[in-house]
Design an enzyme around this catalytic site. Structure first.
Site, mmCIF file in Angstrom:
data_model
loop_
_atom_site.group_PDB
_atom_site.id
_atom_site.type_symbol
_atom_site.label_atom_id
_atom_site.label_comp_id
_atom_site.label_asym_id
_atom_site.label_seq_id
_atom_site.Cartn_x
_atom_site.Cartn_y
_atom_site.Cartn_z
ATOM 1 N N ARG A 237 9.166 48.977 -3.490
ATOM 2 C CA ARG A 237 7.785 48.477 -3.537
ATOM 3 C C ARG A 237 7.346 47.987 -2.171
ATOM 4 O O ARG A 237 8.035 47.211 -1.531
ATOM 5 C CB ARG A 237 7.718 47.297 -4.508
ATOM 6 C CG ARG A 237 7.019 47.603 -5.777
ATOM 7 C CD ARG A 237 6.937 46.359 -6.608
ATOM 8 N NE ARG A 237 5.911 45.463 -6.089
ATOM 9 C CZ ARG A 237 5.680 44.245 -6.557
ATOM 10 N NH1 ARG A 237 6.415 43.775 -7.524
ATOM 11 N NH2 ARG A 237 4.726 43.514 -6.053
ATOM 12 N N LEU A 238 6.162 48.432 -1.757
ATOM 13 C CA LEU A 238 5.695 48.071 -0.414
ATOM 14 C C LEU A 238 5.606 46.572 -0.216
ATOM 15 O O LEU A 238 5.964 46.047 0.831
ATOM 16 C CB LEU A 238 4.325 48.688 -0.160
ATOM 17 C CG LEU A 238 4.330 50.183 0.121
ATOM 18 C CD1 LEU A 238 2.951 50.647 0.466
ATOM 19 C CD2 LEU A 238 5.307 50.511 1.242
ATOM 20 N N ALA A 239 5.114 45.880 -1.257
ATOM 21 C CA ALA A 239 4.914 44.440 -1.117
ATOM 22 C C ALA A 239 6.240 43.729 -0.861
ATOM 23 O O ALA A 239 6.284 42.655 -0.288
ATOM 24 C CB ALA A 239 4.240 43.884 -2.356
ATOM 25 N N LYS A 240 7.332 44.357 -1.323
ATOM 26 C CA LYS A 240 8.646 43.714 -1.206
ATOM 27 C C LYS A 240 9.378 44.157 0.057
ATOM 28 O O LYS A 240 10.446 43.670 0.365
ATOM 29 C CB LYS A 240 9.515 44.093 -2.422
ATOM 30 C CG LYS A 240 8.900 43.737 -3.738
ATOM 31 C CD LYS A 240 9.568 42.528 -4.330
ATOM 32 C CE LYS A 240 8.799 42.104 -5.566
ATOM 33 N NZ LYS A 240 9.006 40.831 -6.052
ATOM 34 N N ARG A 241 8.818 45.131 0.723
ATOM 35 C CA ARG A 241 9.492 45.683 1.890
ATOM 36 C C ARG A 241 9.440 44.737 3.055
ATOM 37 O O ARG A 241 8.441 44.081 3.285
ATOM 38 C CB ARG A 241 8.773 46.950 2.337
ATOM 39 C CG ARG A 241 9.414 48.198 1.877
ATOM 40 C CD ARG A 241 8.504 49.309 2.288
ATOM 41 N NE ARG A 241 8.945 49.857 3.560
ATOM 42 C CZ ARG A 241 9.689 50.931 3.638
ATOM 43 N NH1 ARG A 241 10.085 51.532 2.557
ATOM 44 N NH2 ARG A 241 10.058 51.390 4.803
#
Ligand code: GLU
Ligand code: ZN
Length: 276
Positions: A237-241
């Site tokens: 997930r991008l937000a978690k990257r």
């Protein structure tokens, strides 16, 4: 008339996930000749920053998104939230909670790591009240769900049965802010005449609570369209990257916002946009 909104919290800069969500909400309305609204969710006075609001507005314009009417700031809407709170209080559905975060964490050891612990209900049974002591207001979820009865909502045209009970006695007014996210979102979506809420799947759980608040406050229920969360080429997930760049960084680095929006519309995350 279809009305959608994008409702960012100006506690930081927007990322690709926000851009994706804003584009979906914008296009949903525009495709049907509807209205797209921008609402700044700045009730959290300690974490919200005016410079983030400016950046958000510049980012959206860079992506080619336009919104209708004035930008609504939740910090200007506190009396509306106080009114809703009074109503729930008069219904006997709220109680003062004096617990600290540490006390709640200690009392709910079973909470999965990283998840917000479910409130164990410690203060629900207190008979002596002390308005001087720092407190938040919580919803007595068992009573509230009993009063409201069975509830459903439409999500991508499917009927979802609301199960707010599992959220526990959620906070509706915080120690440090006169309203919580749940209350402010519910009141404002109704006040702004939002017919369709397009937002990320990460807020699906919150919708159970919002549906209940709508029933208690006599507000209409929009249709919901929770969308998938963007992932990078590796499926994370991008937000978690780590190090996923802010939109502002891409914009200031000379990237083409319209081209980025075109890619995001087909669910593609451009190579290079995920790394700093
Ligand atoms: N302000 C919330 C956020 O930034 C979104 C609210 C919503 O779409 O309901 O996560
Ligand atoms: Zn408590």
């Amino acid at each position: 008339m279809i009305v959608t909104r994008f409702a960012p919290s100006p506690t930081g800069r927007l990322h690709l996930g926000h851009a994706y969500s804003a584009i979906l909400a914008h296009d949903f309305a525009r495709r049907q000749g509807g209205r797209f609204l921008l609402r700044i969710e700045d009730i959290d006075g300690t974490r919200s920053r005016p410079e983030h609001v400016k950046t958000i507005i510049a980012d959206l314009a860079w992506l080619g998104l336009s919104w209708d009417g004035d930008v609504v700031h939740q910090s200007q809407r506190l009396s509306a939230y106080a009114g809703a709170l009074d109503r729930l209080r008069e219904m006997g559905l709220l109680y003062r909670c004096y617990c600290t975060r540490a006390e709640i964490a200690a009392a709910s050891l079973s909470a999965p790591h990283g998840a917000e612990p479910i409130y164990p209900g410690t203060c629900r049974v207190l008979t002596r009240q002390n308005a001087e002591r720092p407190h938040c207001w919580r919803l007595d979820m068992a009573r509230a769900t009993a009063i409201a009865g069975p509830l459903t909502w439409q999500d991508h045209g499917r009927t979802i049965v609301a199960d707010p009970l599992t959220a526990g006695d959620v906070v509706l007014a915080r120690k440090d802010a006169p309203a919580s996210y749940h209350l402010a979102v519910t009141v404002d979506d109704a006040w702004q005449g939002v017919t369709d809420v397009v937002r990320g799947q990460d807020l699906f759980a919150a919708t159970h609570v919002h549906r209940l608040l709508q029933a208690l406050l006599g507000l209409p229920t929009p249709a919901y369209h929770h969308h998938r969360l963007l992932t990078g080429p590796d499926g994370v997930r991008l937000a978690k990257r780590h190090g996923a760049p802010a939109l502002a960084a891409l914009r200031e680095g000379g990237s083409n916002g319209l081209a980025l929006a075109t890619e995001l519309r087909v669910g593609r995350v451009p190579i290079g946009a995920t790394d700093t």
